[in-house]
Design a protein around this motif. Sequence first.
Motif, PDB file in Angstrom:
ATOM      1  N   ILE A 165      51.213  52.862  26.160  1.00 24.38           N
ATOM      2  CA  ILE A 165      49.910  54.421  25.398  1.00 24.38           C
ATOM      3  C   ILE A 165      48.440  54.011  25.355  1.00 24.38           C
ATOM      4  N   ALA A 166      48.287  52.556  25.873  1.00 26.81           N
ATOM      5  CA  ALA A 166      45.954  51.966  26.581  1.00 26.81           C
ATOM      6  C   ALA A 166      46.083  53.050  27.355  1.00 26.81           C
ATOM      7  N   ALA A 167      47.085  52.985  28.532  1.00 23.57           N
ATOM      8  CA  ALA A 167      46.331  53.287  29.311  1.00 23.57           C
ATOM      9  C   ALA A 167      47.319  55.212  29.771  1.00 23.57           C
ATOM     10  N   LEU A 168      47.926  56.028  29.062  1.00 22.43           N
ATOM     11  CA  LEU A 168      47.352  57.087  28.695  1.00 22.43           C
ATOM     12  C   LEU A 168      46.775  57.449  27.789  1.00 22.43           C
ATOM     13  N   GLU A 169      45.576  56.820  27.549  1.00 20.94           N
ATOM     14  CA  GLU A 169      44.751  57.339  26.606  1.00 20.94           C
ATOM     15  C   GLU A 169      42.902  56.681  27.381  1.00 20.94           C
ATOM     16  N   ARG A 170      43.283  56.096  28.306  1.00 20.63           N
ATOM     17  CA  ARG A 170      41.652  56.561  29.469  1.00 20.63           C
ATOM     18  C   ARG A 170      42.062  56.921  30.276  1.00 20.63           C
ATOM     19  N   ASP A 171      40.907  56.319  31.552  1.00 22.99           N
ATOM     20  CA  ASP A 171      41.448  57.024  32.748  1.00 22.99           C
ATOM     21  C   ASP A 171      41.934  57.299  33.768  1.00 22.99           C
ATOM     22  N   PRO A 172      42.387  56.949  34.760  1.00 26.68           N
ATOM     23  CA  PRO A 172      43.571  56.848  35.735  1.00 26.68           C
ATOM     24  C   PRO A 172      42.957  55.571  36.201  1.00 26.68           C
ATOM     25  N   GLY A 173      43.815  54.731  36.523  1.00 27.69           N
ATOM     26  CA  GLY A 173      43.273  53.471  37.316  1.00 27.69           C
ATOM     27  C   GLY A 173      44.309  53.142  38.883  1.00 27.69           C
ATOM     28  N   PRO A 201      53.894  56.255  35.034  1.00 23.61           N
ATOM     29  CA  PRO A 201      54.090  57.487  34.282  1.00 23.61           C
ATOM     30  C   PRO A 201      53.171  58.100  35.612  1.00 23.61           C
ATOM     31  N   ARG A 202      52.810  58.754  36.597  1.00 28.10           N
ATOM     32  CA  ARG A 202      51.390  59.658  37.426  1.00 28.10           C
ATOM     33  C   ARG A 202      50.537  59.695  36.400  1.00 28.10           C
ATOM     34  N   PRO A 203      50.156  60.402  35.031  1.00 27.21           N
ATOM     35  CA  PRO A 203      48.926  60.468  34.406  1.00 27.21           C
ATOM     36  C   PRO A 203      48.141  59.125  34.431  1.00 27.21           C
ATOM     37  N   VAL A 204      48.344  58.066  34.839  1.00 26.01           N
ATOM     38  CA  VAL A 204      47.441  56.941  34.056  1.00 26.01           C
ATOM     39  C   VAL A 204      47.660  56.107  36.021  1.00 26.01           C
ATOM     40  N   LEU A 205      47.177  56.896  36.564  1.00 28.09           N
ATOM     41  CA  LEU A 205      47.010  56.401  38.236  1.00 28.09           C
ATOM     42  C   LEU A 205      46.067  57.330  38.546  1.00 28.09           C
ATOM     43  N   THR A 206      45.372  57.122  39.813  1.00 28.88           N
ATOM     44  CA  THR A 206      44.478  57.358  40.082  1.00 28.88           C
ATOM     45  C   THR A 206      45.559  58.453  41.741  1.00 28.88           C
ATOM     46  N   ALA A 207      44.529  59.318  41.584  1.00 32.54           N
ATOM     47  CA  ALA A 207      45.201  60.219  43.471  1.00 32.54           C
ATOM     48  C   ALA A 207      45.170  59.533  44.473  1.00 32.54           C
ATOM     49  N   GLU A 208      44.279  58.739  44.834  1.00 32.98           N
ATOM     50  CA  GLU A 208      44.506  57.166  45.645  1.00 32.98           C
ATOM     51  C   GLU A 208      45.174  56.576  45.328  1.00 32.98           C
ATOM     52  N   ALA A 209      45.410  55.649  44.004  1.00 37.06           N
ATOM     53  CA  ALA A 209      47.493  54.802  43.494  1.00 37.06           C
ATOM     54  C   ALA A 209      48.843  55.551  44.123  1.00 37.06           C
ATOM     55  N   LEU A 210      48.384  56.510  43.836  1.00 32.98           N
ATOM     56  CA  LEU A 210      49.570  57.710  44.033  1.00 32.98           C
ATOM     57  C   LEU A 210      50.014  57.935  45.496  1.00 32.98           C
ATOM     58  N   THR A 211      48.953  57.687  46.431  1.00 33.79           N
ATOM     59  CA  THR A 211      48.577  58.077  47.640  1.00 33.79           C
ATOM     60  C   THR A 211      49.297  56.520  48.358  1.00 33.79           C
ATOM     61  N   GLY A 241      57.826  41.084  28.619  1.00 35.63           N
ATOM     62  CA  GLY A 241      57.502  40.343  27.332  1.00 35.63           C
ATOM     63  C   GLY A 241      57.860  41.453  26.064  1.00 35.63           C
ATOM     64  N   ALA A 242      57.191  41.217  24.954  1.00 34.00           N
ATOM     65  CA  ALA A 242      58.039  42.180  23.645  1.00 34.00           C
ATOM     66  C   ALA A 242      57.542  43.283  24.177  1.00 34.00           C
ATOM     67  N   LEU A 243      59.380  44.936  23.554  1.00 31.69           N
ATOM     68  CA  LEU A 243      58.913  46.077  23.580  1.00 31.69           C
ATOM     69  C   LEU A 243      57.590  46.690  23.322  1.00 31.69           C
ATOM     70  N   ALA A 244      56.863  46.169  22.279  1.00 29.51           N
ATOM     71  CA  ALA A 244      56.347  46.682  20.990  1.00 29.51           C
ATOM     72  C   ALA A 244      55.039  46.281  22.374  1.00 29.51           C
ATOM     73  N   ASP A 245      54.553  45.378  22.534  1.00 27.39           N
ATOM     74  CA  ASP A 245      52.974  44.812  23.814  1.00 27.39           C
ATOM     75  C   ASP A 245      53.562  45.827  25.164  1.00 27.39           C
ATOM     76  N   VAL A 246      54.993  45.948  25.197  1.00 25.17           N
ATOM     77  CA  VAL A 246      54.645  46.791  26.636  1.00 25.17           C
ATOM     78  C   VAL A 246      54.675  48.240  26.300  1.00 25.17           C
ATOM     79  N   LEU A 247      54.751  48.487  25.469  1.00 28.71           N
ATOM     80  CA  LEU A 247      53.948  49.767  24.600  1.00 28.71           C
ATOM     81  C   LEU A 247      53.060  50.327  24.787  1.00 28.71           C
ATOM     82  N   ARG A 248      52.179  49.409  23.511  1.00 24.11           N
ATOM     83  CA  ARG A 248      50.783  49.479  23.677  1.00 24.11           C
ATOM     84  C   ARG A 248      49.506  49.725  25.227  1.00 24.11           C
ATOM     85  N   ARG A 249      50.269  48.586  25.810  1.00 24.60           N
ATOM     86  CA  ARG A 249      49.944  49.100  27.165  1.00 24.60           C
ATOM     87  C   ARG A 249      49.871  49.913  28.159  1.00 24.60           C
TER      88      ARG A 249
END
Length: 200
Positions: free
Chosen positions: A136-144, A179-189, A126-134
């Motif tokens: 950034i949105a992940a960095l600003e919400r709870d980990p997934g 980025p690790r901060p966007v992932l839950t501990a379970e997802a990292l494990t 996808g477009a670079l700007a769309d990738v960065l928006r996604r």
Amino acid sequence: MAGFRSLARQVRDPRNDLALRRYSLRKCLERFAPYGHRATWDHLCSRAGLGPEDRSPDPARLVAALEELEEARAVWLAYEDAFAERRRKEKHDGLRRPGTVDDWHRLTWGGFGVAWCDDPSVHPTGALADVLRRLIAALERDPGACCPVCADSGLVWMHDLAHEPSSGPVCTHCGIVVPRPVLTAEALTEARRARLLVSA
């Protein structure tokens, strides 16, 4: 040393020969390359229809690639401005110790390697700007539990990456180091466990 905007003017200037205009676009990637230099170049070439080794590319395609890069850079610079303002407020309120997002952000200041792709031929389409928006949105919400760019859950922990951090969860679909901060501990494990299964 020329800055991004100066190089962008060189790319657009029809008085410059095509080799210089192409070279100036490549130099822009030394200032801003979300996937890393080689992967971002591969992405721009595929999206704009440029030959990666073409020394006399179509000027319209060069400008199209530049415009995609500029749009993404504007998205990232707006995020960095908001980030800096938030940190100023936090420090004013006595919160001196940065969080995990701040630790990650320190490694990506300026936008180089924000969504690092260790394999230059595997990156989001996808477009670079769309990738960065996604992202950034992940960095600003709870980990997934999945990649914030493509929503794929196939994450594998990789070592000896060519960028800091030198290890981390890599999306097997779009190729970014998540980025690790966007992932839950379970997802990292789970990503670490997937690495063990791959290497076994």
